[in-house]
Write a protein that holds these residues in place. Structure first.
Motif, PDB file in Angstrom:
ATOM      1  N   HIS A  21       0.831  -1.205   0.000  1.00 55.65           N
ATOM      2  CA  HIS A  21       0.000   0.000   0.000  1.00 55.65           C
ATOM      3  C   HIS A  21       0.869   1.260   0.000  1.00 55.65           C
ATOM      4  O   HIS A  21       0.642   2.186  -0.797  1.00 55.65           O
ATOM      5  CB  HIS A  21      -0.914  -0.022   1.224  1.00 55.65           C
TER       6      HIS A  21
ATOM      7  N   TRP B   7      -8.907  -7.141  -4.243  1.00 56.40           N
ATOM      8  CA  TRP B   7      -7.561  -6.592  -4.040  1.00 56.40           C
ATOM      9  C   TRP B   7      -7.244  -5.533  -5.093  1.00 56.40           C
ATOM     10  O   TRP B   7      -6.706  -4.468  -4.780  1.00 56.40           O
ATOM     11  CB  TRP B   7      -6.529  -7.717  -4.088  1.00 56.40           C
TER      12      TRP B   7
ATOM     13  N   ASP C 137      -8.961  -2.397  -4.245  1.00 55.12           N
ATOM     14  CA  ASP C 137      -8.274  -1.677  -3.169  1.00 55.12           C
ATOM     15  C   ASP C 137      -7.109  -0.848  -3.704  1.00 55.12           C
ATOM     16  O   ASP C 137      -6.863   0.273  -3.238  1.00 55.12           O
ATOM     17  CB  ASP C 137      -7.763  -2.666  -2.115  1.00 55.12           C
TER      18      ASP C 137
ATOM     19  N   ARG D 178      -8.500   2.297  -5.223  1.00 50.71           N
ATOM     20  CA  ARG D 178      -8.839   3.273  -4.181  1.00 50.71           C
ATOM     21  C   ARG D 178      -7.596   4.003  -3.694  1.00 50.71           C
ATOM     22  O   ARG D 178      -7.608   5.226  -3.476  1.00 50.71           O
ATOM     23  CB  ARG D 178      -9.519   2.568  -3.012  1.00 50.71           C
TER      24      ARG D 178
END
Length: 469
Positions: free
Chosen positions: A116, A148, A151, A154
């Motif tokens: 991340h 995933w 994500d 995002r």
């Protein structure tokens, strides 16, 4: 994810395509010019007409094909070109594509999946360079599912740089998903879903894809149908040139586009046509079984522009700067710039590394260098994302495009995004030639909307951002 292809039909009729190729091998100049006259009406071409132009070897006729493509390109897209950058999120892959450096048997490749925080840092670097549109690229591995991937999207949208603001459009190049998976991507606001069939010739496809989900031709072929069923309006298709006869794959790509239009009322938003480039531990990538010459490649791009005049044509940094400049004139409407082809590349000071990248890049220039050359060549660099955020996508976009809408909206929006780039990111040399260029383009463009455009340009100079029509 369980793959079920029971009942799926192969809508690419290989025999019919080869019949079209063979029946249109030789055409007299009058036939070629008749086809070109039709193309100039911006109504597209049939497969037979495209096959006829693809096989026109006479240099004079090739010149006429290129000239017609230039006219169509200018009529629809004007002098703007859209810029983006690919961002590789993972190169872990369970497929065994013979031509790809990411194949599972390549033990010399350094595997990496961005965390991340690493993804945020990559995005921050790209934002600080001036990028507003990204293409996220993923290897295909069962452990990376739709949730995933959503994500990571995002994370990109939420990463905001103090200097540069945010990424405004995230496109996706990932393995085919089921409808539910595509719906998850649609819900997080992806732009275009991109996936290449590579080759439409089933025997060649099977030989080059012996293992992994990608080996299932009938799962990959209708991926765009599933994406559009899930609500994704814009999809991008392509073929990897050099794997099989380019005439067959070009016509099959057009047949695929026609199948989407038949099913959904609109074809693909973009088409891509990368050529094989060297990749680590891939003999085929170094020695393509069906090489395509530069002359054939240029003619192919011109024919695509004539065949699907309102579809975006994307050219990557696989090609060198000379080829990229030439193809802008005859059909290409989007190019990547400053590209790096492995995870973590944009924060890597030693980025030219064959042990990690998917393929060799032909144009290593920075974004600002590419922008400077584009302007010198008379083009407006564009990072516009207005249509996508205002719902002018899919069938709605195509309807508007065919009425001259692109010139009324896309050109001024290109100038606004370019002005923003010049204020925040451009080097001194780029600003020196580009600031007067923007002013001249604004003052000499269509009178309709000129006052509103000049007002918005002045507001950008005063510090406002993200203005569009």
């Amino acid at each position: 994810m369980k793959i079920d292809t029971s009942g799926v039909q192969n809508f690419i009729d290989e025999r019919a395509i080869w019949d079209i190729v063979n029946q249109n091998r030789v055409a007299d100049p009058a036939r070629i010019r008749e086809i070109l006259d039709k193309a100039l009406e911006l109504k597209g071409l049939t497969l037979a007409e495209a096959a006829c132009l693809l096989q026109a070897e006479d240099p004079d006729l090739n010149g006429e094909i290129a000239d017609s493509a230039r006219k169509v390109k200018k009529a629809i897209y004007g002098n703007r070109v859209v810029l983006f950058a690919p961002l590789y999120v993972t190169n872990e892959c369970a497929n065994r594509c013979a031509y790809c450096g990411f194949k599972d048997t390549n033990t010399d490749l350094v595997r990496r999946t961005l965390t991340h925080e690493e993804l945020k840092r990559e995005v921050g670097v790209l934002e600080d360079l001036g990028h507003k549109r990204l293409l996220l690229v993923y290897g295909e591995h069962p452990k990376f599912g739709a949730d995933w991937i959503a994500d990571t999207v995002r994370t990109v949208y939420e990463t905001v740089s103090e200097k540069s603001g945010e990424i405004r459009r995230v496109n996706i190049n990932c393995a085919p998903l089921d409808v539910e998976g595509f719906r998850a991507l649609h819900e997080v606001g992806i732009g275009t879903y991109q996936c290449f069939q590579e080759t439409y010739h089933t025997e060649t496809y099977a030989k080059l894809h012996p293992k992994g989900h990608k080996s299932n031709f009938l799962w990959r072929l209708p991926a765009m149908h599933r994406a559009m069923e899930a609500g994704i309006d814009d999809v991008g298709m392509g073929a990897l040139l050099g794997l099989y006869d380019y005439r067959f794959d070009t016509l099959a790509l057009l047949a695929h586009a026609a199948e989407l239009e038949k099913a959904f009322g609109v074809g693909p938003h973009t088409l891509s046509f990368p050529r094989l480039e060297p990749a680590l531990n891939s003999e085929i990538a170094f020695n393509p079984p069906y090489p395509i010459t530069d002359a054939q490649f240029k003619r192919l791009v011109a024919v695509l522009r004539l065949a699907v005049p309102f579809t975006g044509l994307i050219l990557s940094t696989r090609e060198d700067r000379e080829m990229r400049r030439e193809l802008l004139d005859i059909g290409v409407s989007q190019i990547s710039a400053g590209s790096r082809t492995y995870p973590g590349a944009y924060t890597d000071p030693d980025y030219d590394r064959p042990d990690v990248q998917q393929f060799c890049v032909g144009d290593n220039r920075s974004l600002d260098e590419v922008v400077r050359e584009i302007v010198r060549h008379g083009y407006i660099p564009s990072w516009c994302t207005a249509c996508y955020r205002l719902g002018r996508t899919g069938e709605e976009f195509m309807k508007l495009a065919k009425t001259g809408f692109i010139q009324d909206f896309c050109r001024p929006n290109a100038l606004l995004t370019f002005s923003e780039y010049l204020q925040d990111y451009a080097g001194a040399d780029t600003r020196e030639i580009s600031v007067p260029f923007v002013r001249e383009e604004a003052e000499t463009g269509p009178e309709k909307g000129r006052k509103a455009l000049m007002d918005r340009l002045a507001r950008i100079e005063r510090g406002e951002r993200d203005l569009y029509f």
